[in-house]
Design a protein around this motif. Structure first.
Motif, PDB file in Angstrom:
ATOM      1  N   ALA A   1     -14.879  -3.566  -6.427  1.00  0.00           N
ATOM      2  CA  ALA A   1     -14.993  -2.320  -7.191  1.00  0.00           C
ATOM      3  C   ALA A   1     -16.248  -1.551  -6.802  1.00  0.00           C
ATOM      4  N   GLU A   2     -17.331  -2.265  -6.548  1.00  0.00           N
ATOM      5  CA  GLU A   2     -18.561  -1.592  -6.138  1.00  0.00           C
ATOM      6  C   GLU A   2     -18.404  -0.928  -4.776  1.00  0.00           C
ATOM      7  N   VAL A   3     -17.673  -1.582  -3.870  1.00  0.00           N
ATOM      8  CA  VAL A   3     -17.450  -0.989  -2.547  1.00  0.00           C
ATOM      9  C   VAL A   3     -16.591   0.263  -2.652  1.00  0.00           C
ATOM     10  N   ILE A   4     -15.518   0.201  -3.474  1.00  0.00           N
ATOM     11  CA  ILE A   4     -14.634   1.360  -3.644  1.00  0.00           C
ATOM     12  C   ILE A   4     -15.363   2.498  -4.330  1.00  0.00           C
ATOM     13  N   ASN A   5     -16.257   2.165  -5.263  1.00  0.00           N
ATOM     14  CA  ASN A   5     -16.994   3.190  -5.987  1.00  0.00           C
ATOM     15  C   ASN A   5     -17.926   3.973  -5.062  1.00  0.00           C
ATOM     16  N   GLU A   6     -18.382   3.361  -4.000  1.00  0.00           N
ATOM     17  CA  GLU A   6     -19.256   4.046  -3.053  1.00  0.00           C
ATOM     18  C   GLU A   6     -18.503   5.085  -2.223  1.00  0.00           C
ATOM     19  N   SER A   7     -17.185   4.904  -2.044  1.00  0.00           N
ATOM     20  CA  SER A   7     -16.391   5.839  -1.228  1.00  0.00           C
ATOM     21  C   SER A   7     -15.114   6.185  -1.993  1.00  0.00           C
ATOM     22  N   PRO A   8     -15.003   7.395  -2.538  1.00  0.00           N
ATOM     23  CA  PRO A   8     -13.788   7.778  -3.275  1.00  0.00           C
ATOM     24  C   PRO A   8     -12.531   7.739  -2.426  1.00  0.00           C
ATOM     25  N   ALA A   9     -12.662   7.975  -1.133  1.00  0.00           N
ATOM     26  CA  ALA A   9     -11.477   7.942  -0.257  1.00  0.00           C
ATOM     27  C   ALA A   9     -10.915   6.534  -0.142  1.00  0.00           C
ATOM     28  N   ALA A  10     -11.727   5.532  -0.388  1.00  0.00           N
ATOM     29  CA  ALA A  10     -11.242   4.146  -0.294  1.00  0.00           C
ATOM     30  C   ALA A  10     -10.200   3.867  -1.346  1.00  0.00           C
ATOM     31  N   LEU A  11     -10.361   4.464  -2.553  1.00  0.00           N
ATOM     32  CA  LEU A  11      -9.366   4.278  -3.612  1.00  0.00           C
ATOM     33  C   LEU A  11      -8.039   4.895  -3.219  1.00  0.00           C
ATOM     34  N   GLN A  12      -8.075   6.090  -2.574  1.00  0.00           N
ATOM     35  CA  GLN A  12      -6.837   6.739  -2.130  1.00  0.00           C
ATOM     36  C   GLN A  12      -6.151   5.909  -1.058  1.00  0.00           C
ATOM     37  N   LEU A  13      -6.912   5.344  -0.144  1.00  0.00           N
ATOM     38  CA  LEU A  13      -6.314   4.489   0.896  1.00  0.00           C
ATOM     39  C   LEU A  13      -5.699   3.230   0.291  1.00  0.00           C
ATOM     40  N   ARG A  14      -6.359   2.688  -0.709  1.00  0.00           N
ATOM     41  CA  ARG A  14      -5.802   1.500  -1.373  1.00  0.00           C
ATOM     42  C   ARG A  14      -4.507   1.837  -2.081  1.00  0.00           C
ATOM     43  N   TYR A  15      -4.433   3.061  -2.655  1.00  0.00           N
ATOM     44  CA  TYR A  15      -3.221   3.507  -3.332  1.00  0.00           C
ATOM     45  C   TYR A  15      -2.080   3.656  -2.330  1.00  0.00           C
ATOM     46  N   LEU A  16      -2.362   4.254  -1.173  1.00  0.00           N
ATOM     47  CA  LEU A  16      -1.317   4.404  -0.149  1.00  0.00           C
ATOM     48  C   LEU A  16      -0.853   3.044   0.376  1.00  0.00           C
ATOM     49  N   GLN A  17      -1.745   2.119   0.482  1.00  0.00           N
ATOM     50  CA  GLN A  17      -1.372   0.777   0.930  1.00  0.00           C
ATOM     51  C   GLN A  17      -0.470   0.099  -0.093  1.00  0.00           C
ATOM     52  N   THR A  18      -0.734   0.317  -1.358  1.00  0.00           N
ATOM     53  CA  THR A  18       0.114  -0.239  -2.412  1.00  0.00           C
ATOM     54  C   THR A  18       1.505   0.363  -2.361  1.00  0.00           C
ATOM     55  N   LEU A  19       1.597   1.703  -2.146  1.00  0.00           N
ATOM     56  CA  LEU A  19       2.907   2.344  -2.022  1.00  0.00           C
ATOM     57  C   LEU A  19       3.684   1.802  -0.842  1.00  0.00           C
ATOM     58  N   SER A  20       2.990   1.525   0.253  1.00  0.00           N
ATOM     59  CA  SER A  20       3.658   0.964   1.428  1.00  0.00           C
ATOM     60  C   SER A  20       4.227  -0.416   1.123  1.00  0.00           C
ATOM     61  N   SER A  21       3.490  -1.202   0.355  1.00  0.00           N
ATOM     62  CA  SER A  21       3.976  -2.544  -0.002  1.00  0.00           C
ATOM     63  C   SER A  21       5.178  -2.461  -0.924  1.00  0.00           C
ATOM     64  N   ILE A  22       5.169  -1.483  -1.863  1.00  0.00           N
ATOM     65  CA  ILE A  22       6.291  -1.348  -2.789  1.00  0.00           C
ATOM     66  C   ILE A  22       7.543  -0.882  -2.059  1.00  0.00           C
ATOM     67  N   SER A  23       7.389   0.064  -1.137  1.00  0.00           N
ATOM     68  CA  SER A  23       8.562   0.590  -0.421  1.00  0.00           C
ATOM     69  C   SER A  23       9.177  -0.463   0.493  1.00  0.00           C
ATOM     70  N   ALA A  24       8.394  -1.403   0.957  1.00  0.00           N
ATOM     71  CA  ALA A  24       8.938  -2.457   1.821  1.00  0.00           C
ATOM     72  C   ALA A  24       9.879  -3.365   1.072  1.00  0.00           C
ATOM     73  N   GLU A  25       9.751  -3.452  -0.235  1.00  0.00           N
ATOM     74  CA  GLU A  25      10.610  -4.314  -1.045  1.00  0.00           C
ATOM     75  C   GLU A  25      11.856  -3.592  -1.559  1.00  0.00           C
ATOM     76  N   LYS A  26      12.097  -2.329  -1.137  1.00  0.00           N
ATOM     77  CA  LYS A  26      13.288  -1.548  -1.508  1.00  0.00           C
ATOM     78  C   LYS A  26      13.386  -1.372  -3.019  1.00  0.00           C
ATOM     79  N   ASN A  27      12.303  -1.003  -3.640  1.00  0.00           N
ATOM     80  CA  ASN A  27      12.314  -0.736  -5.079  1.00  0.00           C
ATOM     81  C   ASN A  27      12.606   0.745  -5.319  1.00  0.00           C
ATOM     82  N   SER A  28      13.308   1.019  -6.404  1.00  0.00           N
ATOM     83  CA  SER A  28      13.658   2.414  -6.742  1.00  0.00           C
ATOM     84  C   SER A  28      12.639   3.071  -7.666  1.00  0.00           C
ATOM     85  N   THR A  29      11.721   2.310  -8.154  1.00  0.00           N
ATOM     86  CA  THR A  29      10.715   2.840  -9.077  1.00  0.00           C
ATOM     87  C   THR A  29       9.352   2.794  -8.424  1.00  0.00           C
ATOM     88  N   ILE A  30       8.687   3.953  -8.474  1.00  0.00           N
ATOM     89  CA  ILE A  30       7.341   4.043  -7.904  1.00  0.00           C
ATOM     90  C   ILE A  30       6.410   4.492  -9.006  1.00  0.00           C
TER      91      ILE A  30
END
Length: 285
Positions: free
Chosen positions: A241-270
């Motif tokens: 959390a301290e590392v992410i807090n130092e760079s706001p863009a890191a949170l956005q990248l983590r969010y995109l990575q989470t979306l990529s993981s969800i889409s790989a499982e063929k889920n209909s809810t995001i």
């Protein structure tokens, strides 16, 4: 009646016979009757030669020794064998002694340990005859005597140990028993080569109590390990959390990575995260 004079030297060829490390020297002559019987026996051998050879010649195997007594006296020269040896019928008698290693089980012994726990212990003893002459002259039945002594020694040795030592220090107990037995059976011409603790049996109630104690100890250790894991995970999350807090863009990248993981499982809810700053205005209202 024969009289014997004890001597602490080694046996020689002048009528001394060794028995358990102590020499016995006959000071009395065999007597006139013994001389006449011996003479008659030799005359019978000569008169019936060569048929008398069938009674005079004896054979012992490589692993055997023959202890010869002439008119009740131990014949000088020690035990005979292996191979061919001669005896004089009517006045000589001999006993064969097996020199091979013999193993026997010590019957289960009910023993009260040092910490007052009743246990049943079985052992195995390996022994062999070291001196055939001493085994025949110093003890009536060396095998039976060794068995009784082994059972007694087992009870005496284990009576000085607590339950934990009996279960974990079998090699030490075996070495102590072997040394004690070997010293006690040395005058009998018996060598105790090995002692092994075969089985240790505990009462059923004690087994259940020990199993419950071990299970509780394992559960306690599991809880401690789980708590340590949670503590380490919390520290790792804090550092992340301290590392992410130092760079706001890191949170956005983590969010995109989470979306990529969800889409790989063929889920209909995001699920879209909603920043808390947006809803602060509505909360104030």
């Amino acid at each position: 009646m024969d009289h014997y004079q004890k001597q602490n030297n080694h046996p020689n060829h002048s009528g001394q016979h060794s028995a358990g490390g102590v020499s016995y020297t006959s000071t009395d002559s065999p007597g006139l009757c013994a001389f006449i019987l011996t003479l008659i026996s030799y005359l019978l051998i000569v008169a019936t030669f060569p048929f008398s050879l069938c009674l005079c010649i004896k054979v012992v195997q490589e692993y055997e020794r023959a202890v010869i007594f002439r008119l009740g006296r131990l014949l000088k020269g020690g035990a005979k064998g292996p191979g061919i040896f001669f005896i004089v019928p009517c006045i000589d008698s001999y006993r064969k002694v097996d020199l091979r290693t013999v193993s026997f089980d010590v019957p289960p012994q009910e023993i009260l340990s040092l910490d007052s726990v009743p246990v049943s212990v079985e052992a195995v003893i390996y022994m062999r005859v070291r001196d055939a002459t001493a085994a025949e002259t110093n003890v009536e039945d060396y095998s039976h005597s060794t068995r009784l002594l082994a059972a007694t020694t087992l009870r005496n040795v284990l009576g000085t140990r607590n339950l934990a030592e009996i279960l974990s220090e079998r090699e030490s107990i075996s070495a102590t028993m072997q040394s004690s037995l070997d010293d006690a059976t040395d005058p009998w011409g018996v060598k105790v080569e090995r002692v092994e603790i075969k089985d240790v049996r505990l009462p059923v109630q004690l087994q259940r109590a020990m199993a419950a104690e071990a299970e509780a100890a394992r559960e306690a250790r599991a809880k401690v390990i789980a708590a340590e894991g949670e503590q380490r995970a919390s520290r790792a999350l804090k550092e992340a959390a301290e590392v992410i807090n130092e760079s706001p863009a890191a949170l956005q990248l983590r969010y995109l990575q989470t979306l990529s993981s969800i889409s790989a499982e063929k889920n209909s809810t995001i699920v879209f995260p909603l920043p808390i700053d947006i809803i602060k205005y509505f909360i104030k209202e």
